[in-house]
Scaffold this active site. Structure first.
Site: not given
Length: 152
Positions: A67-69
């Site tokens: 995941a990446d935010t």
């Protein structure tokens, strides 16, 4: 034999969330260049990073979750601050405004070479922040490793 689940992240929060689901998994952070491509849309950016992380080090018999935010304001990506002054600048820009937080999540199945990904966007509104509040928060050190210079 079912595939092993790999979390391609060193984030303690992501590990905690998977743990709360009762899943057995191995943590294997991925280090890659997270520089946005010129003119890259923030939503496309987080999905690309999640996919690249999920696909980076998959081995046979593994499902890799990544995941990446990112935080963005007016289509400008606000990454992690370079220094305390940069954190203050970001927080001033976010003060009394609504911005977007986008998280891209990808799951890569090495056996099929298939990756599925999704991006979730959330609007976040800051109340007006005083200079004293910004200085206090930056002094805690918390903003220094957070996209947009804050944690929620």
């Amino acid at each position: 034999m079912p595939p092993r689940l790999i979390l391609a992240s060193g984030s303690p929060r992501r590990s905690q969330l998977l743990g709360l689901l009762g899943l057995a998994f191995e943590v294997r952070p991925v280090d890659l260049d997270e520089t946005p491509h010129p003119g890259e849309d923030p939503v496309v950016y987080v999905e690309r990073l999640a996919r690249e992380k999920a696909e980076a080090h998959a081995h046979p018999g593994e499902l890799v979750l990544a995941a990446d935010t990112t935080v963005f304001l007016d289509r400008e990506i606000l990454g992690k601050p370079e220094d305390p002054d940069d954190a203050r600048r970001m927080l001033r820009r976010l003060s009394a405004r609504t911005h977007q937080v986008a998280t891209g999540v990808a799951l890569h199945d090495r056996a099929t070479a298939r990756t599925v990904a999704h991006v979730d966007r959330t609007p976040v509104t800051f109340r007006a922040l005083t200079e004293a509040e910004i200085d206090w928060y930056v002094a805690t050190g918390e903003p220094m490793d957070k996209a947009g210079a804050y944690a929620i």
